[in-house]
Write an enzyme that holds these catalytic residues in place. Structure first.
Site, PDB file in Angstrom:
ATOM      1  CE1 TYR A   1      -4.155  -1.378   5.659  1.00 54.72           C
ATOM      2  CE2 TYR A   1      -3.032   0.591   4.880  1.00 54.72           C
ATOM      3  CZ  TYR A   1      -3.705  -0.579   4.620  1.00 54.72           C
ATOM      4  OH  TYR A   1      -3.911  -0.967   3.320  1.00 54.72           O
TER       5      TYR A   1
ATOM      6  CD  GLU B   1      -2.343   5.425   4.130  1.00 50.72           C
ATOM      7  OE1 GLU B   1      -1.832   5.835   5.182  1.00 50.72           O
ATOM      8  OE2 GLU B   1      -3.021   6.150   3.379  1.00 50.72           O
TER       9      GLU B   1
ATOM     10  CB  SER C   1      -0.859  -0.021   1.268  1.00 47.14           C
ATOM     11  OG  SER C   1      -1.368   1.264   1.539  1.00 47.14           O
TER      12      SER C   1
END
Ligand code: GDP
Length: 327
Positions: A151, A129, A127
């Site tokens: 996360y 992120e 991801s």
């Protein structure tokens, strides 16, 4: 007929990927968690040809069983606790599922593949992120990772473990670093869908305002249907590798609000949006924008849906759904 096993089949990407693979003639298996998963019915309705297995990513033996029962050629690990804001409140479970779950998957694939570790191809849903507090703009496959949430940290673990299994055991394990990707199937907790649904409800006179967090954040938003194509392409390559998948365009939440409200004839969105600290995160990811030139060069992949088309399409879908009484 090739066989694929998908974790995270109940999510937006799992559903699009299942449709893509079924259309290509794959035998598709999905894993689903929980005794009475409320999304099971949705999967059975949208992709009835997918065979479902009861599996938990934290339970290696259940993964081994799913591998044995499906005998896949390709495994797509899309399952995760995926909402960033939730990951601070539930850091342990996020680490368990989104982080250690990847290790379980890699072990299940490795043990199942036996003497020929590359015989089962593996895709890990990494991801953007992971870039968090970005160290360069735009971000590519070699950009230093600096996650900003439990996360993000969990995704970094999964990403490096995937690379490590590729290098240690010769597995055909690829990691797709996907930037935000959205669709009418996106969960309502994510900002695009919260806005598209809120704008639709405001247009139909069923809601007065949308309550939101940080409006300055910028994201690189693409269409999930395009992004699952990239996952598949990665597993068709002779060598496994890592790829950034992104549009290369960045937009702020304010721009998104302007497009979404503008689409239903509201030129000034400000009276309809209230900010509340409850939706502001302990740490923010401010400027994500991806450089997907490697994917374009090697995979021949490029996005087909632009930002305005994506957001207005989501608003239209939510207006239609609300009018039809589906949601
Ligand atoms: P993420 O990139 O996976 O965290 O995707 P989200 O759609 O959840 O959030 C994208 C950005 O929108 C983040 O920077 C959030 O802080 C920002 N944002 C602002 N208001 C909201 C809100 O009400 N809900 C969500 N989910 N995000 C918001």
């Amino acid at each position: 007929m090739p066989t694929a096993l998908i974790t995270g089949i109940t999510g937006q990407d799992g559903l699009y990927l299942a449709e893509l693979l079924l259309a290509k003639g794959y035998d598709v298996h999905g894993v689903i968690r929980g005794q009475s998963n409320p999304r099971r019915e949705l999967v059975e309705r949208l992709v009835p040809d997918v065979r479902l297995h009861n599996v938990d990513l934290t339970d290696l033996s259940s993964l081994m069983r799913a591998m044995r029962d499906s005998e896949p050629d390709e495994v797509y690990n899309l399952g995760a606790v995926s909402f960033v804001a939730y990951s601070w409140e539930n850091a342990f479970v996020t680490s368990d599922v989104t982080g250690l779950g990847v290790l379980n998957m890699l072990e299940a694939v490795r043990l199942h593949a036996g003497n020929d570790p590359a015989s089962v191809r593996f895709y890990q849903a990494s991801s953007s992120e992971m870039f968090g507090k970005v160290q360069e703009v735009p971000q590519n496959e070699r950009t230093l990772l600096w996650p900003r949430s439990p996360y993000g940290v969990s995704k970094v673990y999964g990403h490096h473990m995937t690379i490590n299994y590729r290098e240690s055991y010769g597995m055909h394990a690829s990691s797709g670093i996907l930037f935000n990707h959205e669709s009418p199937r996106r969960g309502e907790e994510f900002v695009t869908r919260k806005v598209s649904k809120g704008v639709a409800a405001i247009k139909l006179g069923r809601q007065d305002e949308i309550v939101m967090g940080n409006l300055d954040a910028r994201r690189d938003w693409g269409f999930a249907g395009d992004y699952v194509e990239a996952m598949w392409l990665m597993l068709q390559q002779p060598e496994a590798d890592d790829y950034v998948i992104a549009t290369g365009e960045t937009h702020s939440i304010e721009e998104m609000l302007s497009v979404a409200f503008g689409h239903v004839g509201i030129s000034d969105w400000r009276p309809y949006v209230r900010q509340d600290a409850a939706f502001v995160r302990p740490a923010e990811v401010d400027h994500l924008v991806g450089d997907a030139s490697k994917a374009r060069r090697v995979l021949g992949w490029k996005p087909t849906v632009g930002f305005e088309e994506l957001i207005t399409g989501m608003v239209d879908a939510d207006v239609a759904a609300l009018e039809a009484g589906w949601r």
